[in-house]
Design an enzyme around this catalytic site. Structure first.
Site, PDB file in Angstrom:
ATOM      1  N   TYR A 153       1.055  -1.073   0.040  1.00  0.00           N
ATOM      2  CA  TYR A 153      -0.390  -0.126  -0.113  1.00  0.00           C
ATOM      3  C   TYR A 153       0.650   1.676  -0.065  1.00  0.00           C
ATOM      4  O   TYR A 153       0.711   2.517  -0.965  1.00  0.00           O
ATOM      5  CB  TYR A 153      -0.982   0.081   1.150  1.00  0.00           C
ATOM      6  CG  TYR A 153      -1.757   1.158   1.493  1.00  0.00           C
ATOM      7  CD1 TYR A 153      -3.234   1.113   1.224  1.00  0.00           C
ATOM      8  CD2 TYR A 153      -1.896   2.361   1.712  1.00  0.00           C
ATOM      9  CE1 TYR A 153      -3.764   2.017   1.119  1.00  0.00           C
ATOM     10  CE2 TYR A 153      -2.754   3.361   2.439  1.00  0.00           C
ATOM     11  CZ  TYR A 153      -3.777   3.522   1.459  1.00  0.00           C
ATOM     12  OH  TYR A 153      -4.585   4.666   1.530  1.00  0.00           O
ATOM     13  N   LYS A 157       0.869   3.986  -2.743  1.00  0.00           N
ATOM     14  CA  LYS A 157       1.099   5.756  -2.736  1.00  0.00           C
ATOM     15  C   LYS A 157       2.222   6.647  -3.184  1.00  0.00           C
ATOM     16  O   LYS A 157       1.887   7.253  -3.597  1.00  0.00           O
ATOM     17  CB  LYS A 157       0.067   5.843  -1.247  1.00  0.00           C
ATOM     18  CG  LYS A 157      -0.855   4.964  -1.327  1.00  0.00           C
ATOM     19  CD  LYS A 157      -2.175   5.804  -1.979  1.00  0.00           C
ATOM     20  CE  LYS A 157      -3.295   4.666  -1.410  1.00  0.00           C
ATOM     21  NZ  LYS A 157      -4.863   5.111  -2.778  1.00  0.00           N
TER      22      LYS A 157
END
Ligand code: NAD
Length: 246
Positions: A153, A157
């Site tokens: 994750y 990002k």
């Protein structure tokens, strides 16, 4: 202030069916935009789009063919895409050494490739022709500071942030702005799942001592797609109660 500042503009919100995307869709619709919600979850997205006087187009952002079909349909129905909010995102958390390859790939495909897929096609098929457009990508503060258990994750990002800066530099001369919003911990289904202990630990690290709301993220997005931010591009604005201050 004119409260219908986006009238006549088409705003696409990916993952707009619930959570932060829902708040963004409501905010932009209230400011006069024709909002198109793109989501894999049809039920919630259709209900919301009817409520706010917008429309729903089905697409999985990780699948370039599906995105191309959606972009074509949106342009057919609305003539153009003025605003694109790349908000669709998921998490599949595990410590790096325990992380399954499929979970790495899935998160990268939706969170990072999804932003590439939608931006590339919206720019190519509409924004560049109109020499006008505004893109906001929803990143996360963990893409700046990292977070144990979120290798996939946080890397996705961080990738979104680099993609934002690159596209901003490529497209500035074409009248298209590209910025990112990096939320901290926001009250949504994503953070609802966190165990109470983890939540308390997070609160210790938030100077404002509370989680943020989807509406607070949406207000920042609205600023970034409005003329009030006309000279801002390639930036990452954190909305995190003061956690990341660099
Ligand atoms: P959420 O899970 O509540 O909503 C995500 C939406 O995206 C859902 O409607 C889902 O159906 C849709 N979606 C998922 N995969 C999709 C796909 N492949 N194609 C199209 N739509 C898809 O999530 P949220 O908490 O509202 O998060 C929204 C964004 O904000 C995400 O990018 C997330 O990473 C980011 N974010 C959230 C927080 C937080 O605290 N909640 C913090 C930082 C960043």
């Amino acid at each position: 202030m004119d409260n219908k500042i986006f009238s006549g503009e088409t705003a696409v919100v990916t993952g707009g069916g619930r959570g932060i995307g829902e708040a963004i869709a409501r905010n932009l619709a209230a400011a006069g935009a024709r909002v198109v919600i793109v989501d894999v979850n049809k039920e919630a997205a259709v209900a919301l789009s009817e409520e706010i006087g917008g429309s729903y187009v089905a697409a999985d952002v990780s699948d370039s063919e599906s995105v191309e079909g959606a972009v074509n349909k949106i342009i057919e129905n609305n003539g153009k895409i003025d605003i694109l909010i790349n908000n669709a995102g998921i998490n599949r958390d595990a410590l790096t050494i325990r992380m399954k390859e499929e979970d790495w790939d899935k998160v990268m495909d939706i969170n990072l490739k999804g932003v590439f897929n939608f931006s590339r096609l919206a720019v190519k098929k509409s924004m560049i022709k109109k020499r006008r457009g505004n893109i906001v990508n929803i990143a996360s503060i963990v893409g700046i500071i990292g977070n144990p258990g979120q290798a996939n994750y946080s890397a996705s990002k961080a990738g979104v942030i680099a993609l934002t800066r690159t596209m901003a530099k490529e497209l500035a001369v074409r009248g298209i702005r590209v910025n990112a919003v990096a939320p901290g911990f926001i009250e949504t289904e994503m953070t609802e799942k966190l165990p109470e202990k983890v939540r308390e630990k997070f609160l210790e690290n938030i100077p404002m001592k509370r989680l943020g709301t989807p509406a607070e993220v949406a207000d920042t997005v609205r600023f970034l797609v409005s003329p009030a931010s006309a000279y801002i591009t390639g930036q990452v604005i954190t909305v995190d109660g003061g956690m990341v201050t660099e």
